[in-house]
Design a protein around this motif. Sequence first.
Motif: not given
Length: 759
Positions: A23, A26, A240, A243, A265-268, A274-275, A277-278
């Motif tokens: 990922a 984050g 972003s 997503e 996986r992107f943890k926005n 987002g932080m 789970k993403g």
Amino acid sequence: MAGKPPQSDPVQDAPQVAEPKHAAVGLPAIGHALRISQQQMGVKRTALTLLRVNQKDGFDCPGCAWPDPEHRHTAEFCENGAKAVAEEATLRRVTPDFFAAHPVADLATRSGYWLGQQGRLTHPMYLAEGADRYEPVPWERAFDIIAEELTGLDSPDEALFYTSGRTSNEAAFLYQLFAREYGTNNLPDCSNMCHESSGSALNETIGIGKGSVLLDDLYQADLIIVAGQNPGTNHPRMLSALEKAKSNGARIITVNPLPEAGMERFKNPQTPQGMIKGAALTDLFLQIRIGGDQALFRLLNKLVLETEGAVDEEFVGEHTHGYEEFAEAARAADWDETLTATGLTRAQIDEALSMVLASKRTIVCWAMGLTQHKHSVPTIREVVNFLLLRGNIGRTGAGVCPVRGHSNVQGDRTMGIFERPAPAFLDALEKEFGFAPPRGHGYDVVRAIRAMRDDKAKVFFAMGGNFVSASPDTEVTEAAMRRARLTVHVSTKLNRSHAVTGARALILPTLGRTERDLQGGGEQFVTVEDSMGMVHASRGRLEPASGQLLSEPAIVCRLARRVLGEDSRTPWEEFEKDYATVRDRIARVVPGFDDFNNRVADPAGFALPHAPRDERRFPTATGKANFTAAPVEYPKLPEGRLLLQTLRSHDQYNTTIYGLDDRYRGIKNGRRVVLVNPEDARELGLADGSYTDLVSEWKDGVERRAAGFRIVHYPTARGCAAAYYPETNVLVPLDSTADTSNTPASKSVVVRLEQSTTN
């Protein structure tokens, strides 16, 4: 409080290796961005500066060219954007005292990381012939030195005027205007080394060498194919957009030789969810062998043709040319050859096909993984074929999306930074400025290096960039540069190109994007064009790093006045005082920029016209979008060899090295690593943690060696390896280039791995 620069180069002979991440972004990204920013700028300056990045009343990030959304976050920047800003807005300074303490021979032994960490250049510096170190020089004397050399050449074509992508529209327009009024089209630029293949393919097939989508198109797509690209490191804000596309129902296929954390996986960092789970981004990962993309898209085209009702026959009939020849070639695509070329399974390709057929709106994004091969141009043409078949150009939520890697690299080309300018552009210049610009083609990057090597070019002038480190065949490039009579670099910071000089050399310090630009006409702003053809203003707010800095437009204008003299009718002094007058001229020369000053006053900027996107009109030689039918190519490896791609680490932007880690790939405290598939490594007897020399093999028989690389067992595609540039640029032969575009083939280098002589 800002930290001090390193006094000595860090030791990199024992990189630490952990498992790659799955990922991206984050909390770690936030922490790393803030830590580096505070080390360079201090706490208060960090807060004031980062909050202005990519804002409508702020400055454009000097990093990548990803477009800005209409509605901006308070923190509208990514980790690597923060690093780029911090490096420019740093409180560290490289003064004349630094150069007095460090001879050029000493600078040449330093790493790019160490050089960049020293800080901002503060004074013009001159290396006289026979001298061992740079000394401060007044600006007027610096311009005199350049003018002496330029006016003393036998031909204007003995001068080279290189451009890096950071240069603003205004500076780029003035720069090409000066070069052409001086008498040459020798305007190589960084595009020659990256997306030249994209421009070559797109100009031929759709009539314009740019992408055909806007940011909103991504949000409305059904299917997005991301090929040969690593957004998590190279264009993090793209995550972003992906997503948001996913949340709107899009599916994503990733095509790449390496799994990349950002596409998994992107943890926005902008949202709590987002932080924590993403969002999973990739629906289907096609781990393709290096250089197999053309074969993949050709087979997909064959399968679309064989599916009843899959071809948009109305679009094809009305808007395209060359369909029958293309269809004949596509129908001949061979499954076995495709599986060999790609390393994929039949089931994976069938799954990709089902996603393609289910999509009414498809976008294909790509970057260097498609553009830096011998067969890059036919590969991108095949991508265009793929989109044309189902009418996916000139439709909302669909189109081609070459993702540019450097802020305003696309704008520079729009402004005329091109060694092969269109006759219509030269006609417009001649009409507007009253001189006859040269019509013969100039040198691109590869040809410019050959020209210096062969004593056909004697003065090298660089508007930004780090030419020596960015170019292929390092030893050849450096030897060529040292043959020049004069090398000049307009720069904000120190880099290796300042240590590889001609008989004489100048470093001209310039304002950065973050800094206030005050001229005789008051405070100025500049403009940039992003990767999707949006143009907007950029206004620096910080006080300049030194009172001795000149802006890029000012440097060009003063140099032009000194070189061209009173014979020039161009109002250079007026242009330097007021950039609005430059924009007025751009409006009359460059299509799409009419009423430039009024339109750029809109905080959101404006979109340049794009005939294929806006009206399904294709300004090609045939007047239609062109299908093409090139033979399928892919690299074929001799036994016991690997195919190497050069790439960036996460602590890197182009040739700028921010740190020695590659967090997402699990590499820490070192850059001399080579990523090798574990099965390949076992077959070749390469233990994880052992050291090897990389030796490239090319038809010229010259041995090119990069010594002392730690082997890292890594989940690359079989037969493929990867290592960081610029350390591995030494392996890329100068003459190994893409057909048509002449882009260095840095993504497909045949190498053998030998026991290291520098373990």
